[in-house]
Design a protein around this motif. Structure first.
Motif, PDB file in Angstrom:
ATOM      1  N   GLU A 161       0.852  -1.175  -0.053  1.00 31.50           N
ATOM      2  CA  GLU A 161      -0.187  -0.106   0.009  1.00 31.50           C
ATOM      3  C   GLU A 161       0.772   1.395   0.127  1.00 31.50           C
ATOM      4  O   GLU A 161       2.093   1.495   0.637  1.00 31.50           O
ATOM      5  CB  GLU A 161      -1.038  -0.031   1.192  1.00 31.50           C
ATOM      6  CG  GLU A 161      -0.270  -0.186   2.510  1.00 31.50           C
ATOM      7  CD  GLU A 161      -1.097  -0.279   3.677  1.00 31.50           C
ATOM      8  OE1 GLU A 161      -2.120  -1.088   3.576  1.00 31.50           O
ATOM      9  OE2 GLU A 161      -0.668  -0.260   5.026  1.00 31.50           O
ATOM     10  N   ILE A 162       0.431   2.143  -0.547  1.00 31.36           N
ATOM     11  CA  ILE A 162       0.990   3.520  -0.483  1.00 31.36           C
ATOM     12  C   ILE A 162      -0.022   4.738  -0.311  1.00 31.36           C
ATOM     13  O   ILE A 162      -1.141   4.469  -0.846  1.00 31.36           O
ATOM     14  CB  ILE A 162       1.697   3.881  -2.074  1.00 31.36           C
ATOM     15  CG1 ILE A 162       2.340   5.422  -1.762  1.00 31.36           C
ATOM     16  CG2 ILE A 162       0.529   3.775  -3.325  1.00 31.36           C
ATOM     17  CD1 ILE A 162       2.877   5.582  -3.396  1.00 31.36           C
TER      18      ILE A 162
ATOM     19  N   ALA B 222       2.412   8.531 -11.089  1.00 29.07           N
ATOM     20  CA  ALA B 222       3.398   7.527 -11.285  1.00 29.07           C
ATOM     21  C   ALA B 222       3.487   6.787 -10.125  1.00 29.07           C
ATOM     22  O   ALA B 222       3.803   5.616 -10.128  1.00 29.07           O
ATOM     23  CB  ALA B 222       4.575   8.182 -11.921  1.00 29.07           C
ATOM     24  N   ASP B 223       3.605   7.531  -8.717  1.00 24.99           N
ATOM     25  CA  ASP B 223       3.774   6.590  -7.541  1.00 24.99           C
ATOM     26  C   ASP B 223       2.778   5.844  -7.297  1.00 24.99           C
ATOM     27  O   ASP B 223       2.835   4.843  -6.614  1.00 24.99           O
ATOM     28  CB  ASP B 223       4.122   7.751  -6.676  1.00 24.99           C
ATOM     29  CG  ASP B 223       5.434   8.580  -6.864  1.00 24.99           C
ATOM     30  OD1 ASP B 223       6.392   7.789  -7.637  1.00 24.99           O
ATOM     31  OD2 ASP B 223       5.769   9.404  -6.161  1.00 24.99           O
TER      32      ASP B 223
ATOM     33  N   SER C 299      11.961  11.793  -3.376  1.00 23.73           N
ATOM     34  CA  SER C 299      11.862  10.700  -2.704  1.00 23.73           C
ATOM     35  C   SER C 299      10.873   9.583  -2.994  1.00 23.73           C
ATOM     36  O   SER C 299      10.000   9.439  -1.835  1.00 23.73           O
ATOM     37  CB  SER C 299      12.000  10.972  -1.121  1.00 23.73           C
ATOM     38  OG  SER C 299      12.973  12.057  -0.990  1.00 23.73           O
ATOM     39  N   PRO C 300      10.747   9.010  -4.037  1.00 26.79           N
ATOM     40  CA  PRO C 300       9.435   8.175  -4.509  1.00 26.79           C
ATOM     41  C   PRO C 300       9.733   6.768  -3.561  1.00 26.79           C
ATOM     42  O   PRO C 300      10.891   6.385  -3.184  1.00 26.79           O
ATOM     43  CB  PRO C 300       9.620   8.045  -5.763  1.00 26.79           C
ATOM     44  CG  PRO C 300      10.990   8.376  -6.226  1.00 26.79           C
ATOM     45  CD  PRO C 300      11.664   9.354  -5.278  1.00 26.79           C
ATOM     46  N   VAL C 301       8.500   6.178  -3.588  1.00 29.84           N
ATOM     47  CA  VAL C 301       8.714   4.798  -2.784  1.00 29.84           C
ATOM     48  C   VAL C 301       9.590   4.016  -3.550  1.00 29.84           C
ATOM     49  O   VAL C 301      10.270   3.062  -3.029  1.00 29.84           O
ATOM     50  CB  VAL C 301       7.218   4.268  -2.795  1.00 29.84           C
ATOM     51  CG1 VAL C 301       7.311   2.846  -2.476  1.00 29.84           C
ATOM     52  CG2 VAL C 301       6.280   4.958  -1.946  1.00 29.84           C
ATOM     53  N   SER C 302       9.450   3.995  -4.838  1.00 33.80           N
ATOM     54  CA  SER C 302      10.300   3.226  -5.771  1.00 33.80           C
ATOM     55  C   SER C 302      11.944   3.214  -5.496  1.00 33.80           C
ATOM     56  O   SER C 302      12.365   2.192  -5.428  1.00 33.80           O
ATOM     57  CB  SER C 302      10.349   3.364  -7.424  1.00 33.80           C
ATOM     58  OG  SER C 302       8.905   3.280  -7.619  1.00 33.80           O
ATOM     59  N   LEU C 303      12.243   4.488  -4.938  1.00 32.61           N
ATOM     60  CA  LEU C 303      13.799   4.686  -4.420  1.00 32.61           C
ATOM     61  C   LEU C 303      13.964   3.710  -3.299  1.00 32.61           C
ATOM     62  O   LEU C 303      14.733   3.149  -3.032  1.00 32.61           O
ATOM     63  CB  LEU C 303      14.049   5.935  -3.890  1.00 32.61           C
ATOM     64  CG  LEU C 303      15.387   6.404  -3.384  1.00 32.61           C
ATOM     65  CD1 LEU C 303      16.598   6.065  -4.270  1.00 32.61           C
ATOM     66  CD2 LEU C 303      15.254   7.882  -2.833  1.00 32.61           C
ATOM     67  N   GLY C 304      12.869   3.785  -2.112  1.00 35.00           N
ATOM     68  CA  GLY C 304      12.952   2.971  -1.016  1.00 35.00           C
ATOM     69  C   GLY C 304      12.894   1.524  -1.316  1.00 35.00           C
ATOM     70  O   GLY C 304      13.466   0.524  -0.605  1.00 35.00           O
ATOM     71  N   ASP C 305      12.230   0.993  -2.314  1.00 37.72           N
ATOM     72  CA  ASP C 305      11.919  -0.317  -2.768  1.00 37.72           C
ATOM     73  C   ASP C 305      13.372  -0.957  -3.012  1.00 37.72           C
ATOM     74  O   ASP C 305      13.887  -2.057  -3.055  1.00 37.72           O
ATOM     75  CB  ASP C 305      11.040  -0.410  -4.151  1.00 37.72           C
ATOM     76  CG  ASP C 305       9.819  -0.538  -3.713  1.00 37.72           C
ATOM     77  OD1 ASP C 305       9.448  -0.658  -2.446  1.00 37.72           O
ATOM     78  OD2 ASP C 305       8.759  -0.048  -4.510  1.00 37.72           O
ATOM     79  N   TYR C 306      14.467  -0.021  -3.492  1.00 37.69           N
ATOM     80  CA  TYR C 306      15.574  -0.679  -4.456  1.00 37.69           C
ATOM     81  C   TYR C 306      16.854  -0.038  -3.467  1.00 37.69           C
ATOM     82  O   TYR C 306      17.728  -0.808  -3.047  1.00 37.69           O
ATOM     83  CB  TYR C 306      15.772  -0.499  -5.408  1.00 37.69           C
ATOM     84  CG  TYR C 306      14.505  -0.945  -6.358  1.00 37.69           C
ATOM     85  CD1 TYR C 306      14.417  -2.470  -6.302  1.00 37.69           C
ATOM     86  CD2 TYR C 306      13.487  -0.343  -6.956  1.00 37.69           C
ATOM     87  CE1 TYR C 306      13.555  -3.184  -6.937  1.00 37.69           C
ATOM     88  CE2 TYR C 306      12.485  -1.099  -7.909  1.00 37.69           C
ATOM     89  CZ  TYR C 306      12.504  -2.596  -7.762  1.00 37.69           C
ATOM     90  OH  TYR C 306      11.461  -3.294  -8.323  1.00 37.69           O
ATOM     91  N   CYS C 307      16.988   1.259  -3.827  1.00 39.55           N
ATOM     92  CA  CYS C 307      18.510   1.935  -3.548  1.00 39.55           C
ATOM     93  C   CYS C 307      18.530   2.847  -2.566  1.00 39.55           C
ATOM     94  O   CYS C 307      19.575   3.671  -2.527  1.00 39.55           O
ATOM     95  CB  CYS C 307      18.957   2.131  -4.830  1.00 39.55           C
ATOM     96  SG  CYS C 307      19.331   0.758  -5.993  1.00 39.55           S
ATOM     97  N   ALA C 308      17.348   3.112  -1.724  1.00 42.46           N
ATOM     98  CA  ALA C 308      17.567   4.252  -0.718  1.00 42.46           C
ATOM     99  C   ALA C 308      18.435   4.013   0.440  1.00 42.46           C
ATOM    100  O   ALA C 308      19.169   4.592   1.085  1.00 42.46           O
ATOM    101  CB  ALA C 308      16.108   4.660  -0.202  1.00 42.46           C
ATOM    102  N   GLY C 309      18.787   2.734   0.711  1.00 41.29           N
ATOM    103  CA  GLY C 309      19.344   2.232   1.946  1.00 41.29           C
ATOM    104  C   GLY C 309      18.385   1.669   2.920  1.00 41.29           C
ATOM    105  O   GLY C 309      18.756   1.131   3.924  1.00 41.29           O
ATOM    106  N   SER C 310      17.032   2.219   2.972  1.00 39.56           N
ATOM    107  CA  SER C 310      16.236   1.876   3.747  1.00 39.56           C
ATOM    108  C   SER C 310      15.742   0.374   3.654  1.00 39.56           C
ATOM    109  O   SER C 310      16.073  -0.096   2.533  1.00 39.56           O
ATOM    110  CB  SER C 310      14.858   2.789   3.905  1.00 39.56           C
ATOM    111  OG  SER C 310      14.448   2.826   2.517  1.00 39.56           O
TER     112      SER C 310
END
Length: 444
Positions: free
Chosen positions: A250-251, A266-267, A368-379
């Motif tokens: 969910e977003i 897009a998000d 800071s889109p969710v897609s960043l967190g899905d892969y490469c944010a470090g979170s």
């Protein structure tokens, strides 16, 4: 003709619903785990009783493939890594490095407290001994889930890790080679080709592979999966620890008129791409933005790959647009909703984000889109769903650590507090508790 993706609307302008009303009325995804327990229980019991043989039978039934053996060989892991597309390998290296940097800083230090002279309580953080990490293999391939589960376990100091992922018919019964390559990159040497409820059961009870190799049971199971995996985790959690009962992704996006509707569309689509049950919710103070987002969704869905899946998710009762009178009301809504992923796209987004009390992860600002967190944010992207962010955290190093109190009192320290222990024991009508202290000084 492209499928329509019509986001429903809930207009809360001019109203101040209670928290209970918000929880009842907001769009919400979810699955009824209880409804499949009767299907899953026989699978779990069969694997408990017959081990690998039962797991292979159910794998053949559900995945339409029967691997020659459950454990993937070291040679297969290394071949998958050698054959990995260079740009995917480079992306995984970045994801691993960033995740390791963030998770390494999460490790807690032991603390020793001198309560009184001669009396100390130390809190030790002890890693779980053996962990099973589940990586799904349904609508998509998830090497990122390997990273998100393995890195925090390794940084916690877990002694033994095993990854399980469903066998794939197109790869002769092995898990997807990208999954194997990600495991090899992380130094994971034990991977099992088993999926679904049977994987959870085999992780819980262990067994012997077809070549006689022993598959040792684990102490904890983490990782996302479908409703059958979740049901199996529920059935097995009296024997093993679990991270959570994960529901559909969910977003939620809290936005005002300054947000870019194309970014928001897009998000919302990016999470709807996961699953027809995925929830995508926009909370906004601007009716004009809501209209623009709906228009942008329509055009972007027409151009996306998984149109049917996305349109079904966005049109479902779990998705929608919530109109509010003010940013203050918007914060009440998102705190009541407690989204797995929450984006803040407003003026002074960082200040607004600091006022959020309930979210699995918070993504601040337009870049800071969710897609960043899905892969490469470090979170970490393994996060609480279905409102559980009100009380639970996402996967982290702490997931794999046990806080253990070590109590060490000398004779004089115990003597000094003994009358209070006895008094409380007597007050609770547990005299043997007091006697356990009193007798130590009976001859004094």
């Amino acid at each position: 003709m492209s499928p329509r993706a019509d986001l429903g609307r809930l207009d809360l302008r001019g109203r101040t619903p209670s928290t209970a009303e918000l929880r009842a009325s907001l769009p919400r995804g979810g699955v009824d785990v209880d409804s499949v327990l009767h299907h899953v229980r026989p699978v779990v019991e069969a694997v408990r009783d017959r081990g690998v043989a039962a797991a292979l039978e159910y794998g053949e039934k559900f995945d339409r493939v029967r691997p020659a053996r459950v454990r993937v060989s070291g040679d297969e892991l290394q071949k998958a890594l050698a054959d990995l597309e260079p740009k995917v390998r480079a992306a995984l290296e970045v994801a691993i490095a960033r995740a390791r940097k963030v998770h390494r800083d999460q490790r807690r230090a032991d603390t020793a407290t001198e309560v009184v002279p001669g009396g100390t309580v130390t809190e030790r953080w002890i890693p779980v001994e053996r962990v099973g990490l589940y990586v799904p293999g349904g609508n998509a391939v998830y090497p990122s889930s390997v990273v998100m589960n393995v890195v925090p376990a390794q940084e916690a100091g877990v002694g033994s890790l095993v990854v399980t992922s469903p066998p794939q018919a197109e790869f002769d019964g092995a898990p997807h080679p990208t999954i194997l390559a990600a495991a090899a990159m992380l130094g994971v040497e034990e991977v099992w080709a088993v999926g679904g409820a049977q994987a959870v059961a085999l992780l819980t009870y262990g067994g012997s592979d077809l070549d006689g190799a022993e598959l040792e049971p684990v102490d904890m199971i983490t990782g996302p999966g479908n409703i059958y995996v979740t049901a199996a985790k529920r059935l097995c959690r009296s024997l093993v620890g679990i991270d959570a009962e994960a529901g559909p992704t969910e977003i939620a996006i809290l936005a005002d008129e300054t947000a870019d509707p194309k970014h928001i569309a897009a998000d919302l689509i990016s999470q709807a791409e996961h699953d027809v049950l995925a929830a995508s919710v926009l909370v906004t103070t601007s009716a004009d933005l809501a209209d623009a987002v709906q228009d942008a969704v329509a055009s972007q869905v027409a151009a996306t790959k998984h149109q049917e899946r996305v349109a079904t998710a966005l049109s479902g009762s779990q998705s929608g647009i919530v109109l509010v009178s003010s940013l203050e009301d918007g914060l009440r809504v998102v705190n009541a909703y407690a989204a797995e992923h929450l984006e803040i796209q407003t003026r002074e987004a960082a200040a607004v984000a600091r006022r959020v009390r309930s979210a699995g992860a918070i993504f601040v600002g337009p870049y800071s889109p969710v897609s960043l967190g899905d892969y490469c944010a470090g979170s970490n992207h393994v996060l609480p769903t279905a409102g559980c962010a009100r009380h639970s955290s996402g996967l982290s190093v702490q997931t794999f650590l046990k806080g253990v109190h070590v109590i060490e009192y000398e004779e004089d320290a115990l003597r000094e507090v003994a009358p209070h222990v006895v008094a409380l024991a007597d007050a609770e009508d547990l005299p043997a508790h007091g006697e356990a202290v009193r007798l130590r000084f009976a001859d004094a």
